[in-house]
Design a protein around this motif. Structure first.
Motif, PDB file in Angstrom:
ATOM      1  N   GLY A 241       0.695  -1.171  -0.002  1.00  0.00           N
ATOM      2  CA  GLY A 241      -0.379   0.367  -0.208  1.00  0.00           C
ATOM      3  C   GLY A 241       0.822   1.340   0.013  1.00  0.00           C
ATOM      4  N   GLU A 242       1.815   0.952   0.388  1.00  0.00           N
ATOM      5  CA  GLU A 242       3.082   2.288   0.629  1.00  0.00           C
ATOM      6  C   GLU A 242       3.373   2.487  -0.710  1.00  0.00           C
ATOM      7  N   GLU A 243       3.287   3.956  -1.529  1.00  0.00           N
ATOM      8  CA  GLU A 243       3.286   3.806  -3.018  1.00  0.00           C
ATOM      9  C   GLU A 243       4.033   3.725  -3.781  1.00  0.00           C
ATOM     10  N   THR A 244       6.172   3.559  -3.126  1.00  0.00           N
ATOM     11  CA  THR A 244       6.643   3.115  -3.993  1.00  0.00           C
ATOM     12  C   THR A 244       7.186   1.660  -3.809  1.00  0.00           C
ATOM     13  N   ALA A 245       6.644   0.970  -2.547  1.00  0.00           N
ATOM     14  CA  ALA A 245       6.560  -0.465  -3.089  1.00  0.00           C
ATOM     15  C   ALA A 245       5.526  -0.771  -4.354  1.00  0.00           C
ATOM     16  N   LEU A 246       4.235   0.007  -3.944  1.00  0.00           N
ATOM     17  CA  LEU A 246       3.248  -0.577  -4.959  1.00  0.00           C
ATOM     18  C   LEU A 246       3.923  -0.308  -6.262  1.00  0.00           C
ATOM     19  N   LEU A 247       4.420  -0.032  -6.682  1.00  0.00           N
ATOM     20  CA  LEU A 247       5.834   0.703  -7.768  1.00  0.00           C
ATOM     21  C   LEU A 247       5.869  -0.579  -8.397  1.00  0.00           C
ATOM     22  N   ASN A 248       7.289  -0.929  -7.196  1.00  0.00           N
ATOM     23  CA  ASN A 248       7.998  -2.070  -7.104  1.00  0.00           C
ATOM     24  C   ASN A 248       7.709  -2.927  -7.631  1.00  0.00           C
ATOM     25  N   SER A 249       5.914  -3.438  -6.880  1.00  0.00           N
ATOM     26  CA  SER A 249       4.662  -4.960  -7.329  1.00  0.00           C
ATOM     27  C   SER A 249       4.936  -4.873  -8.527  1.00  0.00           C
ATOM     28  N   ILE A 250       3.834  -3.970  -9.109  1.00  0.00           N
ATOM     29  CA  ILE A 250       3.693  -3.944 -10.809  1.00  0.00           C
ATOM     30  C   ILE A 250       4.722  -4.154 -11.366  1.00  0.00           C
ATOM     31  N   GLU A 251       6.227  -3.571 -10.926  1.00  0.00           N
ATOM     32  CA  GLU A 251       7.216  -3.932 -11.273  1.00  0.00           C
ATOM     33  C   GLU A 251       7.445  -5.567 -12.123  1.00  0.00           C
ATOM     34  N   GLY A 252       6.443  -6.461 -10.871  1.00  0.00           N
ATOM     35  CA  GLY A 252       7.092  -7.620 -10.659  1.00  0.00           C
ATOM     36  C   GLY A 252       7.829  -7.985  -9.785  1.00  0.00           C
ATOM     37  N   ARG A 253       8.105  -6.614  -8.828  1.00  0.00           N
ATOM     38  CA  ARG A 253       9.305  -6.874  -7.989  1.00  0.00           C
ATOM     39  C   ARG A 253       8.884  -6.988  -6.062  1.00  0.00           C
ATOM     40  N   ARG A 254       9.864  -7.419  -5.141  1.00  0.00           N
ATOM     41  CA  ARG A 254       9.194  -7.531  -4.172  1.00  0.00           C
ATOM     42  C   ARG A 254       8.518  -5.722  -3.599  1.00  0.00           C
ATOM     43  N   ALA A 255       7.655  -5.678  -2.754  1.00  0.00           N
ATOM     44  CA  ALA A 255       7.220  -4.313  -2.408  1.00  0.00           C
ATOM     45  C   ALA A 255       7.111  -4.196  -1.274  1.00  0.00           C
ATOM     46  N   GLN A 256       8.987  -3.344  -1.733  1.00  0.00           N
ATOM     47  CA  GLN A 256       9.560  -3.075  -0.458  1.00  0.00           C
ATOM     48  C   GLN A 256       9.432  -1.704  -1.058  1.00  0.00           C
ATOM     49  N   ALA A 257       9.334  -0.521   0.558  1.00  0.00           N
ATOM     50  CA  ALA A 257       9.851   0.978   0.035  1.00  0.00           C
ATOM     51  C   ALA A 257      11.110   1.177  -0.205  1.00  0.00           C
TER      52      ALA A 257
END
Length: 480
Positions: A241-257
């Motif tokens: 839910g944190e915006e930078t972690a969310l973007l990582n998740s969309i990119e197929g990566r771990r959802a980490q800030a």
């Protein structure tokens, strides 16, 4: 079009629902279900199985389970003008023709006739602030992305409604999905984004079905006018839910800030300037464009303008989603709109999710507003409202919050990953058992506040500070 995250093997272990089918039979271990655990002890016990779910968006009928039938959340409006829920009260609109018959689409037509700077100016003048928790001025956020010298820009709707106690986004998506699509389309026009994404949590399978159908219909009808919109289904991660972690998740990566700067407005999804807004924020945009900035700014009070969706948990006599104006006293929310508690006596109130403060009944005269809630150690947050009755001790609530924090830590920051389980254990001691070390506790909270990369660790520290401020006796009973 729907795409999934978490596919590469090196990130598979990060997402705790990656291998779970939508609607799996697990019960919910979220805080609203914890507050109602004595209403169905067997279901609460079932919620302790792995992988744990920390909110199913069914807090109005807690304790909840993914496969349990039950009534829809009641929907109400307690504002001079319904900005968000009017169409749902009229029966909702899950197909484009129904949406248009009920007035949908007019704002998008008007927005497309405006220059981008005029549209951004309208949002700025309205006083709209982000409804996802931070309360950042929406118009300023749009302007920052629009100002970037880039050939490509992206808009993202954060529908990862993970704060335990909140289920308003779910109601909006399931019953009025084209409002979200219209808000996204208007935002895309304002910042010059040819494409957008909706990141939706896996725990909402019905919302995924409704939104998938709506996006497909909107694109087939040519309603999006070339704007490419995709739905991404998360794989189970609160910190996504944190915006930078969310973007990582969309990119197929771990959802980490991510470390910032650069800000996502400068370099976000796939390196492009990116606007990230939560569902409720985007859903307010069509009303503002259609009725005008002044009409919206006339609602609310102080620096908190407009309306806010609140999700009341099952301990209230009248739970459900309610649209209120900012400035509402919490006492009116609890005693009038919520009808008081259906059992027991109010021990504490949590507004804004598990990373917000815990407020005592003595503070119910506080008015709902970003600065006003922060002044008493609370938060507006996402708008989840959890009442805890006197069958939940403060130490039990604190232990559950830190168990949640430990389970959902992304493991990047040691004070969060290693410290939160230890803090939870300090609150879990049996009566008469060994109390936790007060100096160790203080040091761990200080480390969370000072060194956490994202709001997960910092929010847990803020929760701890609210205990020190409002429940000092209960806290001292746990520490030596």
């Amino acid at each position: 079009m729907t795409v999934s995250t978490g596919e590469p093997a090196h990130v598979a272990s990060f997402y705790h629902l990656r291998d779970e089918r939508p609607g799996h039979p697990h019960a919910c271990a979220g805080l609203a279900c914890f507050a109602a655990r004595t209403d169905d002890p067997a279901r609460w016990q079932a919620a302790q199985r792995e992988p744990r779910l920390y909110c199913l968006g069914q807090c109005h009928r807690a304790p909840a389970a993914a496969d349990a039938a039950g009534a829809e959340a009641p929907i109400r409006v307690r504002a001079r003008a319904p900005v968000l829920l009017e169409r749902i009260l009229a029966g909702g609109a899950t197909d484009l023709d129904a949406y248009r018959r009920l007035g949908g689409g007019r704002a998008l037509e008007r927005a497309r006739a405006l220059a981008a700077d005029a549209l951004i100016g309208c949002i700025e003048a309205s006083g709209l602030r982000g409804r996802g928790g931070a309360g950042f001025p929406t118009g300023r956020k749009w302007a920052a992305v629009a100002a970037q010298a880039a050939a490509d820009r992206v808009v993202v709707a954060n529908a990862d409604e993970g704060d335990a106690g909140a289920y308003s986004d779910r109601a909006l998506i399931e019953h009025d999905p084209f409002r979200l699509i219209e808000g996204l389309s208007i935002a895309a026009h304002a910042i010059g984004a040819p494409r957008g994404y909706v990141y939706l949590r896996k725990e909402y399978p019905r919302a995924a079905r409704v939104l998938t159908a709506a996006i497909d219909e909107a694109q087939a009808a040519g309603w999006l006018a070339g704007f490419e919109l995709r739905l991404v289904i998360g794989q189970g991660s609160y910190v996504a839910g944190e915006e930078t972690a969310l973007l990582n998740s969309i990119e197929g990566r771990r959802a980490q800030a991510r470390l910032q700067p650069p800000r996502v407005a400068e370099r976000g999804l796939f390196g492009a300037p990116t606007l990230v807004q939560n569902v409720e924020t985007l859903c307010a945009v069509p009303w503002i464009v259609e009725h005008g900035a002044q009409a919206y700014a006339a609602l609310g009070f102080s620096r908190s303008r407009g309306t806010k969706l609140l999700s009341l948990n099952s301990l209230f006599c009248t739970p459900g989603v309610v649209e209120v104006e900012f400035g509402l006293p919490l006492r009116e929310l609890v005693e009038d709109i919520g009808g008081g508690l259906r059992r027991g006596v109010l021990r504490a109130l949590m507004v804004g999710g598990p990373l917000a403060g815990l407020l005592p009944p003595a503070l119910l005269d506080t008015r709902l507003g970003f600065e006003e809630m922060a002044a008493v150690g609370g938060a507006v947050g996402h708008g989840g409202v959890i009442a805890f009755a006197d069958d939940s001790a403060i130490a039990e609530i604190a232990a559950q919050v830190f168990r949640f924090g430990a389970s959902e830590s992304c493991a990047r920051c040691v004070p969060c990953h290693r410290g939160t389980p230890r803090i939870a254990a300090m609150f879990e001691r049996e009566p008469g058992g060994v109390r936790g070390d007060a100096r160790e506790y203080a040091a761990r909270i200080e480390a969370l506040a000072a060194t956490s990369l994202c709001g997960h660790g910092r929010g847990l520290a803020e929760f701890a500070m609210s205990l020190e401020r409002h429940f000092p006796q209960e806290l001292r009973a746990c520490l030596a």
